[in-house]
Design an enzyme around this catalytic site. Structure first.
Site, PDB file in Angstrom:
ATOM      1  N   GLY A 194     -28.206  17.676 -52.088  1.00  0.00           N
ATOM      2  CA  GLY A 194     -28.194  16.225 -51.996  1.00  0.00           C
ATOM      3  C   GLY A 194     -27.853  15.844 -50.591  1.00  0.00           C
ATOM      4  O   GLY A 194     -27.401  16.671 -49.810  1.00  0.00           O
ATOM      5  N   CYS A 195     -28.070  14.582 -50.291  1.00  0.00           N
ATOM      6  CA  CYS A 195     -27.705  14.108 -48.975  1.00  0.00           C
ATOM      7  C   CYS A 195     -26.219  13.817 -48.983  1.00  0.00           C
ATOM      8  O   CYS A 195     -25.638  13.547 -50.013  1.00  0.00           O
ATOM      9  CB  CYS A 195     -28.483  12.843 -48.650  1.00  0.00           C
ATOM     10  SG  CYS A 195     -28.015  12.147 -47.092  1.00  0.00           S
TER      11      CYS A 195
END
Lengths: 392, 105
Positions: free
Chosen positions: B103-104
């Site tokens: 994920g970011c």
């Protein structure tokens, strides 16, 4: 630690020159914080090898929250054991970044107890950034922050910590209370801030006037910029005083007006307010003579982002004018429609601005129930993205 | 790679405690990992989530998006955090033996 200083000849270059240097600051901090030597050592190695040594994407956090901590691990932990874990914590900043010296001391004391002591005031989203701690320290640190009245900010696919310019607290141009809006939005959307529900990040920024000191038009998915509907307030005596003091009103004010809506005949300044595009130039140059109008409120824009998946976007106008006292209600209604559409149709890691580009502005407006209006277009014939349907 | 010792068993995990090899997963893994993610007792609702994630992963090779997860399990997001206090990505995916979701920040 002074006797076992590392050789950091590449980093030392970054201490030269008259400007502030993070290397200087980290070296200073190494007197009290043992992790700093390893941090500099790893960075020196990165410069030597032209290669980063942080692994991407750890998942760490505190109980109950899905964001606020960004996991960082070294890929050379044997060489630099002190920075084997080096997690970042984001702490929700106060609206407009107002602190007492006491609260700053409290924050720094907490971070010296539970982390490296290194901070970044502030990150691009606006949070207080605490740099470098170990997994075991996260919960105790979170607990102490809570007791001191602070909370974690957002990370991941959530509503990121909203931020606002100093607004009415410091600035006479503020057309609505940015600090209150920022605070209200933060409280209204606690779930969305702490428990990431979206396809990707969503940022709010609140600027009090078109000077847009928090750069909301470029850096937030939903940008709220103060503006006025009536005429610029003008004090002719003060205009004359500027002229008498030697200001070249023709060249420095009128000639710089982007819509050329001002005239100066040597005695009297006249403004064709219908042509004014709210650039703020004249008001900034002659703050005593000109000020925003009396009918104040804000423009709501959507879709700005920095380049990651796709290129950078500036925001587009969604609602050209909302009176200041209706702003929160309008924003809530708008946000619920926008989020519903984005949640339903957004792809993984697709920002709202990219979704609007993909489906087209007219479909997006249809979906959230807004009619296209001329203010949504930057300039006539500039961006004809609204098409009439057959029945129209 | 770190080794995690739980209930007399040794698991090879990454630095965040996710299973290195998702194929070694079985229901005991979920039971053994529950404690470190703040769960005292695995209820039927926990298993509904774990099995959903597990099946989705086996079919598609990734973790589902959060909205899909809520829709298909019928749990609103707050309920997911009640069940898994460390969240769907860190808690639920770890118990279901998925590799660490990317994920970011």
């Amino acid at each position: 630690m002074a006797d076992q200083k590392r050789d950091t000849k590449l980093l030392d270059e970054l201490e030269k020159g008259p400007w502030p240097s993070f290397v200087k600051e980290i070296k200073n901090a190494s007197k009290t914080s043992p992790v700093c030597d390893d941090l500099l050592g790893q960075l020196e190695l990165s410069y030597e090898e032209k290669k980063g040594h942080w692994k991407h994407g750890g998942i760490v956090g505190v109980m109950g929250y899905g964001g606020g901590v960004i996991g960082r691990y070294s890929d050379v932990p044997e060489q630099f054991p002190q920075v084997a874990h080096f997690h970042t914590m984001r702490v929700n900043q106060p609206s407009g970044w107002f602190y007492t010296s006491g609260s700053l001391r409290t924050l720094c004391d907490i971070w010296e107890r539970h982390g490296s002591g290194l901070t970044n005031m502030h990150g691009s989203t606006g949070d207080i950034v605490f740099l470098g701690t170990k997994t075991d320290e996260l919960e105790p640190c979170f607990k102490e922050l809570g007791e001191a009245g602070f909370d974690l900010g957002g990370s991941g696919s959530c509503m990121r910590t909203p931020s606002a310019c100093a607004g009415m607290a410091r600035c006479e141009w503020a057309c609505y209370d940015t600090l209150k809006m920022c605070n209200d939005v933060t409280h209204q959307y606690q779930d969305e801030l702490h428990r990431p529900p979206f396809p990707y990040k969503f940022k709010f920024k609140f600027s009090g006037c078109p000077n847009d000191c928090v750069a909301s038009i470029a850096r937030s998915d939903m940008s709220v910029i103060g503006t006025w509907k009536d005429e610029i307030q003008q004090d002719d005596a003060e205009v004359a005083a500027y002229a008498a003091a030697g200001m070249d009103i023709q060249n420095d004010v009128c000639a710089n007006c982007p819509s050329k809506c001002m005239k100066w005949d040597g005695k009297k300044l006249s403004i064709d307010n219908h042509e004014c595009v709210r650039c703020m130039h004249c008001i900034n140059v002659m703050p005593k003579a000109l000020r925003p109008g009396k009918e104040r409120g804000a423009t709501i824009l959507i879709g700005a982002k920095a380049p990651i998946v796709q290129g950078a976007l500036l925001a587009s106008v969604l609602v050209p004018f909302v009176p200041a006292d209706e702003l929160m209600d309008t924003l809530k209604e708008l946000v619920s429609r926008v989020w519903e559409f984005w949640d339903e149709y957004g792809k993984n890691r697709e920002r709202i601005g990219e979704l609007i580009q993909r489906v087209g502005m007219s479909n997006f407006l249809d979906a959230i129930g807004l009619d296209p209006i001329p203010q949504m277009v930057t300039a006539p014939r500039d961006n004809p993205y609204i098409f009439f349907k057959g029945e129209e | 790679m770190p080794t995690l010792e739980l209930n007399g068993k040794a698991y090879v995990v990454d630095e965040d405690g996710f299973l290195e090899d998702p194929t070694v997963w079985n229901e005991d893994v979920a039971k053994d990992f529950a404690g470190i993610e703040g769960i005292t007792d695995l209820t039927e609702e926990h298993w509904k989530m774990i099995n959903y994630l597990r099946n989705y992963y086996l079919q598609f090779g990734i973790a589902p998006m959060i909205r899909k997860l809520c829709k298909e399990t019928g749990f609103p997001l707050n309920k997911v955090y009640e069940l898994f206090p460390s969240g769907p990505a860190k808690g639920a995916c770890k118990l279901a033996g998925l590799p660490k979701p990317t994920g970011c920040v």
